[in-house]
Design an enzyme around this catalytic site. Structure first.
Site, short mmCIF file in Angstrom:
data_model
loop_
_atom_site.label_atom_id
_atom_site.label_comp_id
_atom_site.label_asym_id
_atom_site.label_seq_id
_atom_site.Cartn_x
_atom_site.Cartn_y
_atom_site.Cartn_z
N MET A 1 12.93 49.42 21.09
CA MET A 1 11.58 49.73 20.58
C MET A 1 10.78 48.45 20.42
SD MET A 1 11.93 53.01 18.15
CE MET A 1 12.40 52.17 16.67
N GLY A 2 11.21 47.37 21.08
CA GLY A 2 10.47 46.11 20.99
C GLY A 2 10.74 45.39 19.69
N LEU B 1 11.67 42.35 19.55
CA LEU B 1 13.01 41.93 19.96
C LEU B 1 13.47 40.68 19.21
CD1 LEU B 1 12.69 42.49 23.83
CD2 LEU B 1 13.39 44.11 22.06
N HIS B 2 14.78 40.63 18.97
CA HIS B 2 15.40 39.49 18.28
C HIS B 2 16.71 39.17 18.98
CE1 HIS B 2 17.90 42.65 16.62
NE2 HIS B 2 16.83 43.24 16.07
N GLY C 1 19.65 39.96 18.43
CA GLY C 1 20.56 41.09 18.64
C GLY C 1 20.25 41.78 19.96
N HIS C 2 18.96 42.07 20.19
CA HIS C 2 18.55 42.66 21.47
C HIS C 2 18.92 41.70 22.61
CE1 HIS C 2 15.44 44.51 18.68
NE2 HIS C 2 15.91 45.59 19.27
N GLN D 1 11.31 60.01 16.83
CA GLN D 1 12.46 59.67 15.99
C GLN D 1 12.04 59.17 14.60
OE1 GLN D 1 13.79 56.66 18.95
NE2 GLN D 1 14.39 55.45 17.18
N SER E 1 17.80 42.90 12.52
CA SER E 1 17.07 44.16 12.68
C SER E 1 15.58 43.85 12.78
CB SER E 1 17.31 45.05 11.45
OG SER E 1 16.33 46.06 11.38
N ARG F 1 13.45 45.45 11.44
CA ARG F 1 12.84 45.76 10.13
C ARG F 1 13.09 44.65 9.11
NH1 ARG F 1 14.23 51.42 11.70
NH2 ARG F 1 12.24 52.52 11.81
P1 AMP Z 1 15.89 49.13 18.51
O1 AMP Z 1 14.83 48.31 19.16
O2 AMP Z 1 16.05 48.86 17.06
O3 AMP Z 1 15.81 50.59 18.88
O4 AMP Z 1 17.26 48.61 19.15
C1 AMP Z 1 17.48 48.63 20.52
C2 AMP Z 1 18.94 48.39 20.79
O5 AMP Z 1 19.33 47.11 20.31
C3 AMP Z 1 19.84 49.43 20.11
O6 AMP Z 1 20.88 49.81 20.99
C4 AMP Z 1 20.35 48.68 18.92
O7 AMP Z 1 21.60 49.15 18.46
C5 AMP Z 1 20.47 47.27 19.47
N1 AMP Z 1 20.46 46.32 18.36
C6 AMP Z 1 19.53 46.21 17.39
N2 AMP Z 1 19.90 45.27 16.50
C7 AMP Z 1 21.09 44.78 16.92
C8 AMP Z 1 21.99 43.78 16.42
N3 AMP Z 1 21.76 43.10 15.31
N4 AMP Z 1 23.11 43.53 17.14
C9 AMP Z 1 23.37 44.21 18.29
N5 AMP Z 1 22.57 45.16 18.79
C10 AMP Z 1 21.45 45.44 18.12
#
Ligand code: AMP
Length: 298
Positions: free
Chosen positions: A45-46, A48-49, A51-52, A76, A198, A200
């Site tokens: 969902m953008g 990005l950090h 983790g992404h 969602q 995250s 958030r």
């Molecule tokens: P989102 O943008 O929050 O929908 O996340 C997109 C993808 O990145 C999802 O599959 C998340 O599980 C993954 N993701 C988000 N945060 C992390 C993190 N800290 N470590 C690993 N994957 C992550």
């Protein structure tokens, strides 16, 4: 030789391109597959950090072409949630995608035409854990992921283990609807002090940021107790809750010890176990988890 006669530099085959129209994305993906290229897909969902980034880098290693989608999926989010205020940081996201080696950003404006009626139901998997406080969330997630997988038709789709329930829902969706791609779960990336990354986290004030750390601390405590031989779910849950309750601005949504595949509650930890926490720190809802594989019977 005049300027116009000069040979044009050939386009960089690895340059990152942005595609907005679903039909164009579908056409490009089909052509790439016909050329024999494997496609790795990372839905996001953008905002990005790192983790992404690690998820994109994993896809980069395992595929010829990496597609990252950036789409804040309205279905969602529940009423009163942060759909409108969800961080949108497209330019920075583009840079991160480029650095991580993505080839295509798929950034549709809308995936729900006014006439669209088809939704994907995931039964009780969407009713437990986060589904209790977010009743339509996983229906929205399953629906958008089905749409995205049908558009991109990847060989492999990559998801973070941070959203553990989402990963279970998506594995089920892909299996039950014969969507025909491998679902790859990627390890959780954390800040140096342990907080799970995250999008958030940026909502947190400095004081909330400190209190949010109790979530990963509680999971660390659980890991330590399990390693020490404690398999009683109630005792572990109470210990984790006690750590969380020390934070004045933290409100527990749930502390759950469940079977990692069925999400059913456990009394005693055994086999593949998911220990998951959801909590609101101030107004920000955060989730995190730890998983144990093949725990022997107590
Ligand atoms: P989102 O943008 O929050 O929908 O996340 C997109 C993808 O990145 C999802 O599959 C998340 O599980 C993954 N993701 C988000 N945060 C992390 C993190 N800290 N470590 C690993 N994957 C992550």
């Amino acid at each position: 030789m005049s300027q116009s006669d000069k040979p044009k530099p050939s386009p960089n085959p690895n340059a990152l391109i942005v595609v907005n129209a679903p039909e164009e994305m579908q056409r490009s993906a089909r052509n790439l597959s016909r050329e024999g290229k494997s496609i790795g897909f990372v839905p996001t969902m953008g905002a990005l950090h790192a983790g992404h980034q690690s998820v994109i880098e994993r896809a980069r290693k395992e595929n010829d072409i990496v597609v990252v989608s950036i789409y804040v999926n309205p279905t969602q989010f529940g009423p009163g949630e942060d759909f409108l205020s969800y961080p949108r940081t497209f330019e920075a996201d583009e840079e991160l995608c480029e650095e991580a080696g993505a080839n295509i950003i798929f950034s549709p404006e809308n995936l729900y035409d006014p006439g669209s009626r088809a939704f994907v139901e995931v039964g009780e998997l969407g009713d437990v854990l986060c589904g209790i406080s977010r009743p339509s969330h996983f229906r929205g997630v399953a629906t958008v992921v089905a749409k995205l997988l049908n558009i991109v038709r990847p060989d492999r789709a990559y998801f973070g283990k941070k959203d553990a329930q989402q990963l279970v829902v998506i594995r089920t969706l892909v299996r039950d609807l014969y969507l025909g791609c491998d679902v790859v779960g990627c390890e959780i990336v954390r800040e140096p002090d342990g907080l799970a990354m995250s999008s958030r986290n940026r909502y947190l004030s400095p004081a909330e940021r400190r209190q949010a750390l109790a979530i990963s601390k509680a999971l660390e405590y659980c890991k330590y107790r399990v390693a020490d031989g404690e398999h009683d779910a109630m005792k572990l849950m109470e210990g984790m809750a006690e750590i969380l309750q020390q934070q004045p601005n933290l409100e527990i949504d749930y502390v759950a010890l469940v079977n990692a595949d069925t999400l059913e509650d456990l009394r005693t930890l055994e086999g593949d176990v998911l220990v998951a926490i959801a909590a609101k720190v101030g107004a920000t809802r955060l989730i995190d988890n730890v998983q144990f594989r093949d725990l022997p019977p107590a």
